[in-house]
Design a protein around this motif. Structure first.
Motif, PDB file in Angstrom:
ATOM      1  N   ALA A 248      -2.514 -19.098 -20.036  1.00  0.00           N
ATOM      2  CA  ALA A 248      -3.464 -18.828 -19.110  1.00  0.00           C
ATOM      3  C   ALA A 248      -2.889 -18.277 -17.699  1.00  0.00           C
ATOM      4  O   ALA A 248      -3.741 -17.486 -17.053  1.00  0.00           O
ATOM      5  N   LEU A 249      -1.943 -18.944 -17.323  1.00  0.00           N
ATOM      6  CA  LEU A 249      -1.284 -18.617 -16.090  1.00  0.00           C
ATOM      7  C   LEU A 249      -1.014 -17.119 -15.800  1.00  0.00           C
ATOM      8  O   LEU A 249      -1.242 -16.715 -14.751  1.00  0.00           O
ATOM      9  N   MET A 250      -0.813 -16.391 -16.672  1.00  0.00           N
ATOM     10  CA  MET A 250      -0.428 -15.132 -16.710  1.00  0.00           C
ATOM     11  C   MET A 250      -1.425 -14.200 -16.348  1.00  0.00           C
ATOM     12  O   MET A 250      -1.249 -13.075 -15.726  1.00  0.00           O
ATOM     13  N   VAL A 251      -2.750 -14.699 -16.382  1.00  0.00           N
ATOM     14  CA  VAL A 251      -3.902 -13.791 -16.043  1.00  0.00           C
ATOM     15  C   VAL A 251      -4.814 -14.942 -15.162  1.00  0.00           C
ATOM     16  O   VAL A 251      -6.023 -14.772 -15.190  1.00  0.00           O
ATOM     17  N   ALA A 252      -3.927 -15.729 -14.346  1.00  0.00           N
ATOM     18  CA  ALA A 252      -5.069 -16.583 -13.612  1.00  0.00           C
ATOM     19  C   ALA A 252      -5.787 -15.941 -12.676  1.00  0.00           C
ATOM     20  O   ALA A 252      -6.927 -16.063 -12.293  1.00  0.00           O
ATOM     21  N   GLY A 253      -5.428 -14.928 -12.062  1.00  0.00           N
ATOM     22  CA  GLY A 253      -6.312 -13.768 -11.130  1.00  0.00           C
ATOM     23  C   GLY A 253      -7.607 -13.348 -11.726  1.00  0.00           C
ATOM     24  O   GLY A 253      -8.880 -13.646 -11.309  1.00  0.00           O
ATOM     25  N   PRO A 254      -7.360 -12.661 -12.831  1.00  0.00           N
ATOM     26  CA  PRO A 254      -8.559 -12.109 -13.676  1.00  0.00           C
ATOM     27  C   PRO A 254      -9.300 -13.410 -13.993  1.00  0.00           C
ATOM     28  O   PRO A 254     -10.573 -13.362 -14.137  1.00  0.00           O
ATOM     29  N   LEU A 255      -8.896 -14.407 -14.669  1.00  0.00           N
ATOM     30  CA  LEU A 255      -9.589 -15.627 -15.049  1.00  0.00           C
ATOM     31  C   LEU A 255     -10.550 -15.908 -13.666  1.00  0.00           C
ATOM     32  O   LEU A 255     -11.762 -16.375 -13.697  1.00  0.00           O
ATOM     33  N   GLN A 256      -9.994 -16.212 -12.694  1.00  0.00           N
ATOM     34  CA  GLN A 256     -10.457 -16.557 -11.583  1.00  0.00           C
ATOM     35  C   GLN A 256     -11.564 -15.656 -11.171  1.00  0.00           C
ATOM     36  O   GLN A 256     -12.693 -16.184 -10.636  1.00  0.00           O
ATOM     37  N   ARG A 257     -11.376 -14.327 -11.072  1.00  0.00           N
ATOM     38  CA  ARG A 257     -12.476 -13.462 -10.779  1.00  0.00           C
ATOM     39  C   ARG A 257     -13.425 -13.240 -11.646  1.00  0.00           C
ATOM     40  O   ARG A 257     -14.438 -12.350 -11.659  1.00  0.00           O
ATOM     41  N   GLY A 258     -13.315 -13.899 -12.923  1.00  0.00           N
ATOM     42  CA  GLY A 258     -14.333 -13.739 -13.963  1.00  0.00           C
ATOM     43  C   GLY A 258     -14.280 -12.434 -14.569  1.00  0.00           C
ATOM     44  O   GLY A 258     -15.001 -12.162 -15.433  1.00  0.00           O
ATOM     45  N   ILE A 259     -13.049 -11.744 -14.646  1.00  0.00           N
ATOM     46  CA  ILE A 259     -13.037 -10.429 -15.384  1.00  0.00           C
ATOM     47  C   ILE A 259     -12.721 -10.744 -16.909  1.00  0.00           C
ATOM     48  O   ILE A 259     -12.786 -10.017 -17.701  1.00  0.00           O
ATOM     49  N   LEU A 260     -11.888 -11.976 -17.025  1.00  0.00           N
ATOM     50  CA  LEU A 260     -11.626 -12.430 -18.435  1.00  0.00           C
ATOM     51  C   LEU A 260     -11.950 -13.970 -18.544  1.00  0.00           C
ATOM     52  O   LEU A 260     -12.257 -14.544 -17.340  1.00  0.00           O
ATOM     53  N   ARG A 261     -11.912 -14.461 -19.715  1.00  0.00           N
ATOM     54  CA  ARG A 261     -12.497 -15.857 -19.920  1.00  0.00           C
ATOM     55  C   ARG A 261     -11.346 -16.486 -20.875  1.00  0.00           C
ATOM     56  O   ARG A 261     -11.040 -15.839 -21.980  1.00  0.00           O
ATOM     57  N   ALA A 262     -11.086 -17.839 -20.807  1.00  0.00           N
ATOM     58  CA  ALA A 262     -10.566 -18.462 -21.682  1.00  0.00           C
ATOM     59  C   ALA A 262     -11.211 -19.373 -22.642  1.00  0.00           C
ATOM     60  O   ALA A 262     -12.148 -20.010 -22.261  1.00  0.00           O
ATOM     61  N   LEU A 263     -10.802 -19.219 -23.985  1.00  0.00           N
ATOM     62  CA  LEU A 263     -11.685 -20.243 -25.104  1.00  0.00           C
ATOM     63  C   LEU A 263     -10.987 -21.361 -25.059  1.00  0.00           C
ATOM     64  O   LEU A 263      -9.579 -21.642 -25.283  1.00  0.00           O
ATOM     65  N   SER A 264     -11.557 -22.527 -24.968  1.00  0.00           N
ATOM     66  CA  SER A 264     -11.014 -23.851 -25.196  1.00  0.00           C
ATOM     67  C   SER A 264     -10.729 -24.103 -26.755  1.00  0.00           C
ATOM     68  O   SER A 264     -11.383 -23.877 -27.870  1.00  0.00           O
ATOM     69  N   ILE A 265      -9.444 -24.278 -26.766  1.00  0.00           N
ATOM     70  CA  ILE A 265      -8.917 -24.520 -28.284  1.00  0.00           C
ATOM     71  C   ILE A 265      -8.401 -26.121 -28.320  1.00  0.00           C
ATOM     72  O   ILE A 265      -7.553 -26.561 -27.502  1.00  0.00           O
ATOM     73  N   ASP A 266      -8.854 -26.698 -29.447  1.00  0.00           N
ATOM     74  CA  ASP A 266      -8.428 -28.131 -29.420  1.00  0.00           C
ATOM     75  C   ASP A 266      -7.175 -28.356 -30.208  1.00  0.00           C
ATOM     76  O   ASP A 266      -6.621 -29.325 -30.327  1.00  0.00           O
ATOM     77  N   GLU A 267      -6.561 -27.401 -30.553  1.00  0.00           N
ATOM     78  CA  GLU A 267      -5.081 -27.238 -31.264  1.00  0.00           C
ATOM     79  C   GLU A 267      -4.087 -28.084 -30.403  1.00  0.00           C
ATOM     80  O   GLU A 267      -3.913 -27.585 -29.320  1.00  0.00           O
ATOM     81  N   GLN A 268      -3.506 -28.766 -31.063  1.00  0.00           N
ATOM     82  CA  GLN A 268      -2.508 -29.586 -30.210  1.00  0.00           C
ATOM     83  C   GLN A 268      -1.129 -28.593 -30.091  1.00  0.00           C
ATOM     84  O   GLN A 268      -0.828 -27.814 -30.778  1.00  0.00           O
ATOM     85  N   GLN A 269      -0.606 -28.634 -28.988  1.00  0.00           N
ATOM     86  CA  GLN A 269       0.273 -27.588 -28.329  1.00  0.00           C
ATOM     87  C   GLN A 269       1.701 -28.379 -28.044  1.00  0.00           C
ATOM     88  O   GLN A 269       1.556 -29.627 -27.650  1.00  0.00           O
ATOM     89  N   ALA A 270       2.670 -27.767 -28.279  1.00  0.00           N
ATOM     90  CA  ALA A 270       4.075 -28.421 -27.821  1.00  0.00           C
ATOM     91  C   ALA A 270       4.028 -28.330 -26.292  1.00  0.00           C
ATOM     92  O   ALA A 270       3.654 -27.443 -25.454  1.00  0.00           O
ATOM     93  N   LYS A 271       4.649 -29.056 -25.726  1.00  0.00           N
ATOM     94  CA  LYS A 271       4.739 -28.960 -24.200  1.00  0.00           C
ATOM     95  C   LYS A 271       5.676 -27.746 -23.920  1.00  0.00           C
ATOM     96  O   LYS A 271       6.699 -27.357 -24.418  1.00  0.00           O
ATOM     97  N   ARG A 272       5.180 -27.153 -22.751  1.00  0.00           N
ATOM     98  CA  ARG A 272       5.910 -26.054 -22.265  1.00  0.00           C
ATOM     99  C   ARG A 272       6.290 -26.182 -20.810  1.00  0.00           C
ATOM    100  O   ARG A 272       5.735 -25.691 -19.884  1.00  0.00           O
ATOM    101  N   PRO A 273       7.145 -27.197 -20.665  1.00  0.00           N
ATOM    102  CA  PRO A 273       7.661 -27.416 -19.157  1.00  0.00           C
ATOM    103  C   PRO A 273       8.060 -26.260 -18.341  1.00  0.00           C
ATOM    104  O   PRO A 273       8.917 -25.464 -18.781  1.00  0.00           O
TER     105      PRO A 273
END
Length: 313
Positions: A248-273
């Protein structure tokens, strides 16, 4: 065989070697240095005569390092970077400036984090000049080792814990499903498998992570469209029912401006530190330390306010 490099090899020749390697061609390197191509060629030929090796070769991709050229190129860049740090130290001691900091940024950072932070760097760190170099981890670590850049901000992959580097984890960079804000996914009982996907094409390692996650959450894997440009991804998502998976960080600007939207996914993810990477055997410059402190505070705020990263602080 005595080459007497310390008395024969000049800074002009070292700059020529570094510029050719950075630019990938003599013509572009000459423009970057503000010299004629013939003058640059002369400097290179003089250096190769002194070194008694061929530093570069011509290929279909342009001018590339020869099999014996790696050590020379790295040494040239290291010497020039050391002189640049000395120049910055002298400037700071003379005028109180915090100098220039060069930061290496992975694509997600260059698109999602740094624009927001650097827009206000003058206000928080007056006098600091920040230069950003975008690239992939392996390339940035080479430049960090040679001193061309002061620190790296981005994903901390396995292997960065090498004795030469110090990794400072600051945040987790989760993957997300991204679509246009009025996409049917957000208003109907459709599933991810009902839609075509467009996936980013970056490094092999990053691509495998995305494809594994996409398969696990049931994303349709037939007729996938691939794109190496986040700008293209944003455009195609806005004009179609296609969806994508990426941090989501890669499109943080479009997400913040409402151009795109992120879908909540309950799937467990490995850490990406992710976080800061330093060269362990070189003390950090004052400006780099101040920039790092500024980034730590900004990342903490970003995690609390926007949710595109998760804090590891």
């Amino acid at each position: 065989m005595q080459r007497f490099l310390d008395s024969r090899l000049s800074l002009r020749q070292l700059r020529a070697i570094a510029a050719i390697d950075n630019c990938g061609s003599l013509s572009r390197a000459a423009v970057s240095l503000g010299v004629t191509q013939s003058a640059l060629s002369k400097s290179l030929h003089e250096a190769e005569a002194i070194l008694q090796i061929k530093v570069f070769e011509r290929s279909a991709k342009g001018t590339v390092r020869s099999p014996r050229g790696d050590g020379t190129v790295i040494a040239a860049k290291t010497i020039l970077a050391t002189l640049k740090r000395l120049e910055d130290d002298l400037d700071r001691s003379g005028g109180g400036s915090v100098g220039t900091v060069t930061i290496g940024a992975l694509p997600s950072v260059a698109l999602g984090l740094l624009p927001t932070f650097l827009a206000s760097v003058d206000e928080h760190l007056p006098g600091l000049q920040v230069r950003v170099i975008e690239g992939l981890t392996n390339d940035l670590l080479v430049q960090l080792s040679s001193g061309e850049i002061d620190l790296v901000l981005g994903r901390i992959y396995r292997g960065v814990e090498d004795d030469r580097f110090f990794a400072e984890p600051l945040y987790d960079e989760p993957l997300a499903v991204i679509a246009r804000p009025n996409h049917p996914l957000f208003s109907t009982s459709t599933t991810l498998a009902d839609f075509e996907a467009v996936l980013p094409t970056y490094s092999e390692r990053f691509g495998r992570e995305i494809e594994t996650f996409a398969e696990r959450i049931g994303l349709r894997n037939s007729n996938l469209v691939r794109a190496g440009s986040v700008g293209f991804l944003c455009e195609i998502l806005q004009v179609s029912d296609m969806i994508t998976v990426l941090p989501a960080l890669m499109v943080a600007g479009p997400l913040q401006r409402g151009i795109l939207r992120a879908l909540s996914i309950d799937e467990q993810q490995a850490k990406r530190p992710s976080g800061l990477i330093w060269f362990a055997d070189r003390p950090a410059a004052k400006g780099a330390e101040r920039l790092a402190s500024f980034l730590r505070k900004g990342i903490r705020h970003l995690a609390e306010e926007r949710g595109v990263v998760r804090p590891l602080l």
